[in-house]
Every structure is written in structure tokens, then in C-alpha cells.
Write a protein that holds these residues in place. Structure first.
Motif, PDB file in Angstrom:
ATOM      1  N   LYS A  20       4.510  10.718  -5.205  1.00  0.00           N
ATOM      2  CA  LYS A  20       4.669   9.842  -6.244  1.00  0.00           C
ATOM      3  C   LYS A  20       4.242   8.368  -5.760  1.00  0.00           C
ATOM      4  O   LYS A  20       3.968   7.994  -4.639  1.00  0.00           O
ATOM      5  CB  LYS A  20       6.143   9.545  -6.436  1.00  0.00           C
ATOM      6  CG  LYS A  20       6.864  10.946  -6.745  1.00  0.00           C
ATOM      7  CD  LYS A  20       8.372  10.608  -6.708  1.00  0.00           C
ATOM      8  CE  LYS A  20       8.936  12.156  -7.035  1.00  0.00           C
ATOM      9  NZ  LYS A  20      10.354  12.287  -6.823  1.00  0.00           N
ATOM     10  N   ALA A  21       3.937   7.450  -6.696  1.00  0.00           N
ATOM     11  CA  ALA A  21       3.575   6.135  -6.488  1.00  0.00           C
ATOM     12  C   ALA A  21       4.546   5.415  -5.754  1.00  0.00           C
ATOM     13  O   ALA A  21       4.108   4.443  -4.997  1.00  0.00           O
ATOM     14  CB  ALA A  21       3.214   5.300  -7.733  1.00  0.00           C
ATOM     15  N   ARG A  22       5.752   5.632  -6.149  1.00  0.00           N
ATOM     16  CA  ARG A  22       6.889   4.814  -5.194  1.00  0.00           C
ATOM     17  C   ARG A  22       6.697   4.981  -3.877  1.00  0.00           C
ATOM     18  O   ARG A  22       6.922   4.333  -3.186  1.00  0.00           O
ATOM     19  CB  ARG A  22       8.267   5.296  -5.476  1.00  0.00           C
ATOM     20  CG  ARG A  22       9.271   4.548  -4.813  1.00  0.00           C
ATOM     21  CD  ARG A  22      10.552   4.902  -5.595  1.00  0.00           C
ATOM     22  NE  ARG A  22      10.618   4.714  -7.003  1.00  0.00           N
ATOM     23  CZ  ARG A  22      11.110   3.490  -7.606  1.00  0.00           C
ATOM     24  NH1 ARG A  22      11.032   2.352  -6.889  1.00  0.00           N
ATOM     25  NH2 ARG A  22      11.031   3.463  -8.830  1.00  0.00           N
ATOM     26  N   PHE A  24       3.635   5.593  -2.120  1.00  0.00           N
ATOM     27  CA  PHE A  24       2.829   4.528  -1.783  1.00  0.00           C
ATOM     28  C   PHE A  24       3.582   2.879  -1.415  1.00  0.00           C
ATOM     29  O   PHE A  24       2.897   2.339  -0.663  1.00  0.00           O
ATOM     30  CB  PHE A  24       1.608   4.572  -2.943  1.00  0.00           C
ATOM     31  CG  PHE A  24       0.558   3.499  -2.573  1.00  0.00           C
ATOM     32  CD1 PHE A  24      -0.093   3.754  -1.323  1.00  0.00           C
ATOM     33  CD2 PHE A  24       0.406   2.251  -3.374  1.00  0.00           C
ATOM     34  CE1 PHE A  24      -1.225   2.735  -1.209  1.00  0.00           C
ATOM     35  CE2 PHE A  24      -0.634   1.373  -3.029  1.00  0.00           C
ATOM     36  CZ  PHE A  24      -1.457   1.538  -2.018  1.00  0.00           C
ATOM     37  N   LYS A  25       4.212   2.640  -2.639  1.00  0.00           N
ATOM     38  CA  LYS A  25       4.804   1.479  -2.396  1.00  0.00           C
ATOM     39  C   LYS A  25       5.566   1.118  -1.486  1.00  0.00           C
ATOM     40  O   LYS A  25       5.504   0.291  -0.505  1.00  0.00           O
ATOM     41  CB  LYS A  25       5.601   1.068  -3.728  1.00  0.00           C
ATOM     42  CG  LYS A  25       6.472  -0.069  -3.522  1.00  0.00           C
ATOM     43  CD  LYS A  25       7.385  -0.254  -4.923  1.00  0.00           C
ATOM     44  CE  LYS A  25       8.042  -1.668  -4.936  1.00  0.00           C
ATOM     45  NZ  LYS A  25       9.094  -1.693  -5.951  1.00  0.00           N
ATOM     46  N   ASN A  26       6.501   2.401  -0.884  1.00  0.00           N
ATOM     47  CA  ASN A  26       7.335   2.357   0.150  1.00  0.00           C
ATOM     48  C   ASN A  26       6.410   2.519   1.482  1.00  0.00           C
ATOM     49  O   ASN A  26       6.803   1.750   2.647  1.00  0.00           O
ATOM     50  CB  ASN A  26       8.114   3.471   0.317  1.00  0.00           C
ATOM     51  CG  ASN A  26       9.318   3.447  -0.647  1.00  0.00           C
ATOM     52  OD1 ASN A  26       9.741   2.310  -1.208  1.00  0.00           O
ATOM     53  ND2 ASN A  26       9.828   4.680  -1.137  1.00  0.00           N
ATOM     54  N   VAL A  85      -0.773   8.908   2.747  1.00  0.00           N
ATOM     55  CA  VAL A  85      -0.310   8.195   1.627  1.00  0.00           C
ATOM     56  C   VAL A  85      -1.058   7.068   1.165  1.00  0.00           C
ATOM     57  O   VAL A  85      -1.406   6.636   0.309  1.00  0.00           O
ATOM     58  CB  VAL A  85       1.357   8.138   1.909  1.00  0.00           C
ATOM     59  CG1 VAL A  85       1.760   7.173   0.569  1.00  0.00           C
ATOM     60  CG2 VAL A  85       2.103   9.427   1.918  1.00  0.00           C
ATOM     61  N   LEU A  88      -4.367   7.667  -0.193  1.00  0.00           N
ATOM     62  CA  LEU A  88      -4.156   8.358  -1.730  1.00  0.00           C
ATOM     63  C   LEU A  88      -4.006   7.236  -2.756  1.00  0.00           C
ATOM     64  O   LEU A  88      -4.864   7.371  -3.554  1.00  0.00           O
ATOM     65  CB  LEU A  88      -3.041   9.171  -1.716  1.00  0.00           C
ATOM     66  CG  LEU A  88      -2.963  10.574  -1.025  1.00  0.00           C
ATOM     67  CD1 LEU A  88      -1.610  11.168  -0.987  1.00  0.00           C
ATOM     68  CD2 LEU A  88      -3.992  11.458  -1.700  1.00  0.00           C
ATOM     69  N   GLY A  89      -3.568   6.196  -2.046  1.00  0.00           N
ATOM     70  CA  GLY A  89      -3.544   4.823  -2.854  1.00  0.00           C
ATOM     71  C   GLY A  89      -4.683   3.720  -2.878  1.00  0.00           C
ATOM     72  O   GLY A  89      -4.689   3.020  -3.408  1.00  0.00           O
TER      73      GLY A  89
END
Length: 103
Positions: A20-22, A24-26, A85, A88-89
Motif C-alpha cells: 500500500k502507498a501508506r 511508503f508514506k510510513n 518499500v 517501490l516508491g
């Protein structure tokens, strides 16, 4: 993305093909925090292990990571997943020689 843990004396491999994109944010938040840390700590490893669990969509528990990885593999596996991760972003984290946690 994969991780293999030793659970109940057997190796079990977990896979997550949808990160999930979240997550990546984390990872970005954790990366910022890690850059400000001067020495490795229990709290840092707690955050890294929790990150790994969440990155794999809670297919296993924090305790299963702590009990399922050899001490020699803990840091490298947690950081491998963390860096995977970020990549991936679209980011690549270059380590500063001697500035990485544990060095």
C-alpha cells in the motif's frame, strides 16, 4: 516482497505483492526519524519490526518476527524490507558510511 521466519521450528515464507502507498508514506517518516538517531536503540528496532509487520499486512505478529529471525539477520532483514518499500516508491536510500543504524 518476501520474508522467511522460523515459526514453531519450521521456516515459513510470507509474500506481499501489493504494498500500500501508506506503507511508503510510513517509510518516509521512519527514514526521517532514523536520520536523526545518533545510536541504535531498542525503540528503533521496535519501530522497524512493527514496520515490517505492517508492510506485510499483518500476516504475522511482532513477536513472530522477534522469535522467527536470528539475531544476525534481524537488522539486515528489517532494513532490506524498509529499503525495498522505499525503492517501490521510486527512492533509493544511500547509506552514509558508518551512519547507518548498527554501524
Amino acid at each position: 516482497m518476501q520474508i522467511t521466519l522460523n515459526i514453531d521450528g519450521k521456516e515459513k515464507t510470507y509474500t506481499n505483492d501489493f504494498v500500500k502507498a501508506r506503507i511508503f508514506k510510513n517509510a518516509l517518516k521512519l527514514n526521517k526519524e532514523m536520520k536523526s538517531i545518533k545510536e541504535i536503540s531498542e525503540e528503533l528496532f521496535d519501530k522497524l519490526v512493527e514496520f515490517v509487520v505492517v508492510a506485510f499486512d499483518r500476516q504475522f505478529t511482532v513477536d513472530e518476527v522477534w522469535d522467527g529471525l536470528a539475531v544476525a539477520d534481524l537488522q539486515s532483514e528489517a532494513m532490506r524490507i524498509f529499503n525495498e518499500v522505499l525503492s517501490l516508491g521510486g527512492l533509493q536510500i544511500e547509506s552514509d558510511e558508518g551512519n547507518e543504524p548498527g554501524k
